[in-house]
Design a protein around this motif. Structure first.
Motif, PDB file in Angstrom:
ATOM      1  N   GLU A 149     125.380 130.284  75.512  1.00  0.00           N
ATOM      2  CA  GLU A 149     125.273 129.754  76.876  1.00  0.00           C
ATOM      3  C   GLU A 149     124.822 128.299  76.825  1.00  0.00           C
ATOM      4  O   GLU A 149     123.714 127.998  76.393  1.00  0.00           O
ATOM      5  CB  GLU A 149     124.284 130.599  77.694  1.00  0.00           C
ATOM      6  CG  GLU A 149     124.051 130.075  79.097  1.00  0.00           C
ATOM      7  CD  GLU A 149     125.340 129.895  79.865  1.00  0.00           C
ATOM      8  OE1 GLU A 149     125.573 128.763  80.334  1.00  0.00           O
ATOM      9  OE2 GLU A 149     126.124 130.856  79.981  1.00  0.00           O
ATOM     10  N   PRO A 150     125.671 127.326  77.273  1.00  0.00           N
ATOM     11  CA  PRO A 150     125.318 125.914  77.143  1.00  0.00           C
ATOM     12  C   PRO A 150     124.364 125.401  78.221  1.00  0.00           C
ATOM     13  O   PRO A 150     123.692 124.392  78.014  1.00  0.00           O
ATOM     14  CB  PRO A 150     126.679 125.207  77.237  1.00  0.00           C
ATOM     15  CG  PRO A 150     127.508 126.125  78.069  1.00  0.00           C
ATOM     16  CD  PRO A 150     127.043 127.512  77.777  1.00  0.00           C
ATOM     17  N   THR A 151     124.303 126.048  79.385  1.00  0.00           N
ATOM     18  CA  THR A 151     123.461 125.572  80.492  1.00  0.00           C
ATOM     19  C   THR A 151     122.092 126.239  80.415  1.00  0.00           C
ATOM     20  O   THR A 151     121.998 127.474  80.468  1.00  0.00           O
ATOM     21  CB  THR A 151     124.128 125.899  81.845  1.00  0.00           C
ATOM     22  OG1 THR A 151     125.448 125.359  81.848  1.00  0.00           O
ATOM     23  CG2 THR A 151     123.325 125.292  82.983  1.00  0.00           C
ATOM     24  N   TYR A 152     121.049 125.425  80.306  1.00  0.00           N
ATOM     25  CA  TYR A 152     119.719 125.976  80.050  1.00  0.00           C
ATOM     26  C   TYR A 152     119.203 126.805  81.224  1.00  0.00           C
ATOM     27  O   TYR A 152     118.534 127.812  81.027  1.00  0.00           O
ATOM     28  CB  TYR A 152     118.746 124.841  79.720  1.00  0.00           C
ATOM     29  CG  TYR A 152     118.809 124.433  78.267  1.00  0.00           C
ATOM     30  CD1 TYR A 152     117.988 125.018  77.315  1.00  0.00           C
ATOM     31  CD2 TYR A 152     119.723 123.483  77.835  1.00  0.00           C
ATOM     32  CE1 TYR A 152     118.059 124.664  75.982  1.00  0.00           C
ATOM     33  CE2 TYR A 152     119.811 123.114  76.509  1.00  0.00           C
ATOM     34  CZ  TYR A 152     118.973 123.710  75.580  1.00  0.00           C
ATOM     35  OH  TYR A 152     119.064 123.363  74.262  1.00  0.00           O
ATOM     36  N   GLN A 153     119.497 126.380  82.451  1.00  0.00           N
ATOM     37  CA  GLN A 153     119.029 127.161  83.605  1.00  0.00           C
ATOM     38  C   GLN A 153     119.668 128.548  83.615  1.00  0.00           C
ATOM     39  O   GLN A 153     119.005 129.550  83.905  1.00  0.00           O
ATOM     40  CB  GLN A 153     119.344 126.415  84.898  1.00  0.00           C
ATOM     41  CG  GLN A 153     118.400 125.247  85.177  1.00  0.00           C
ATOM     42  CD  GLN A 153     118.680 124.601  86.519  1.00  0.00           C
ATOM     43  OE1 GLN A 153     119.812 124.619  86.994  1.00  0.00           O
ATOM     44  NE2 GLN A 153     117.663 124.031  87.119  1.00  0.00           N
ATOM     45  N   ILE A 154     120.984 128.605  83.305  1.00  0.00           N
ATOM     46  CA  ILE A 154     121.659 129.904  83.265  1.00  0.00           C
ATOM     47  C   ILE A 154     121.139 130.728  82.092  1.00  0.00           C
ATOM     48  O   ILE A 154     120.976 131.947  82.184  1.00  0.00           O
ATOM     49  CB  ILE A 154     123.187 129.699  83.162  1.00  0.00           C
ATOM     50  CG1 ILE A 154     123.704 128.986  84.411  1.00  0.00           C
ATOM     51  CG2 ILE A 154     123.900 131.035  82.970  1.00  0.00           C
ATOM     52  CD1 ILE A 154     125.190 128.699  84.391  1.00  0.00           C
TER      53      ILE A 154
END
Length: 411
Positions: A149-154
């Motif tokens: 998962e590249p997006t830290y919030q997700i």
């Protein structure tokens, strides 16, 4: 909704289109199937494709077709290829067990009582299989969220949601144990079936192993969340330093000069290879072929690394102020307990060692730990490191807790 008339009809229909169904199942997550592509895989037999659509094995939407959800879930179930974590199924099975056991106790006809027993066995097997499958999917989902998962919030949101699902799985395990040991005692006293007893024994063993796996999953989630938090804090500091550097205020608004005066580490730089160009005539020879192939492999490797990079942090990601609990190393805690008792006996051979529960209640951890957490640590240590402990028949009482006295195994 189309209703099949027999199992033979289902098998024959699926078998006649096995090539198309295999291709559609393998590409169910990555490709929208065109009607023309499906027709090509059936060797132009449009009548067979229409039969598949009519019998709702395949769904048509304009120019596209897709595998019906019933058959997709059936194939995923048999191939264990579904990452979905579904605890509602276990909850429904537990409720169904209560109904079947109630019918069994009220039934007077032996043959009908036997049919209820058979359904109860099947349902217990379903619970065992579904629990193990959910835990495997949980661990795979944790690893996938962290690595891909590249997006830290997700990534943070996924880990937090997976932790909620972990709690739900544990709740279902506890509910199943409670049903077997407490809720349906009258049923188990009357239903003296040998096969059912063996199924229950295997089920409880699998539930115990599943509980151990959930403890490991909890530790992984806490560790990963702590790592992400430290990464966010580090990147935020780097951004602040970059801003001060761009405004030419780095020395005046930071303690950089003071830090640099104290720092005496040697900067180790790698040796830089000289850059030179090869002639066209040399590149055209067979001797240059290994060099060209090596350069191509290096370029492919760099592209693979770049495609897996998470990318830059956005301003919104830097504003996330989530805090996570610092993990407690249970193995380290057990070693502290064993060393403390060994030291106590070394100082006084006649001294009585402290039991594990009493030690945990008074042990000083790196952070504030509540009484409820300490009792949880007690249960986890006993489950994970039973071979290193000696469980006695003695019991102690601490506030509202009654616990077994457990000591280090010195044998």
């Amino acid at each position: 909704m189309y209703i099949f008339r027999s199992i033979n009809e289902i098998i024959n229909t699926v078998s006649a289109a096995r090539g198309l169904l295999t291709e559609m199942f393998e590409k169910r997550k990555t490709l929208n199937f065109k009607y023309s592509d499906a027709l090509l895989l059936l060797k132009g037999d449009e009548n067979r494709l229409k039969i598949l659509i009519e019998k709702e094995i395949i769904r048509q939407n304009g120019n596209e077709v897709s595998l019906d959800i019933r058959f997709q879930e059936f194939f995923e179930l048999l191939l264990n290829a579904n990452e979905e974590i579904n605890t509602a199924v276990i909850d429904e099975n537990i409720e169904f067990l209560h109904e079947l056991m109630d019918y069994y106790l009220k039934e007077r006809i032996p043959s009908r009582k036997e049919s209820y027993i058979r359904n109860i066995k099947i349902t217990f097997r379903k619970i065992a299989y579904t629990t193990i499958r959910n835990i495997m999917s949980l661990q795979d989902s944790i690893d996938h969220a962290v690595k891909h998962e590249p997006t830290y919030q997700i990534k943070i949101a996924r880990l937090e949601n997976l932790d909620k699902k972990r709690i739900n799985i544990q709740r279902m395990i506890d509910a199943t144990e409670h049903l077997i040991l407490h809720e349906e005692r009258l049923f188990f006293q009357q239903a003296t079936d040998e096969e059912l007893a063996n199924i229950l024994l295997e089920l409880r063993q699998e539930l115990q192993l599943s509980a151990h796996s959930l403890i490991s999953a909890q530790q992984d989630i806490i560790n990963y969340l702590n790592q992400i938090k430290s990464q966010i804090v580090l990147v935020e500091k780097i951004k602040k330093l970059k801003y001060l550097q761009d405004q030419f205020e780095l020395r005046t608004r930071s303690n950089l000069a003071e830090v640099m005066e104290r720092e005496h580490s040697l900067l180790v730089e790698g040796t830089s290879s000289p850059s030179f160009k090869l002639s066209i005539s040399y590149l055209n020879t067979d001797e240059a072929r290994p060099v060209i192939l090596k350069v191509i492999r290096n370029l492919q490797y760099r592209k693979a690394i770049q495609s897996n990079e998470a990318g830059a942090f956005s301003a919104e990601e830097m504003e996330t102020q989530a805090t996570y609990q610092e993990t407690i190393d249970l193995n380290e805690t057990l070693n502290d307990y064993i060393q403390a008792q060994a030291q106590k006996l070394w100082n006084d051979e006649a001294a009585q060692p402290d039991d594990l529960f009493s030690f945990l209640m008074h042990h000083r951890f790196r952070r504030e730990v509540s009484e409820q957490e300490r009792t949880t640590f007690f249960c986890q240590i006993v489950s994970l490191y039973e071979n290193h402990l000696r469980i006695t028949d003695e019991y102690g009482v601490y506030h509202q807790y009654e616990y077994a006295k457990i000591y280090p195994d010195v044998s």
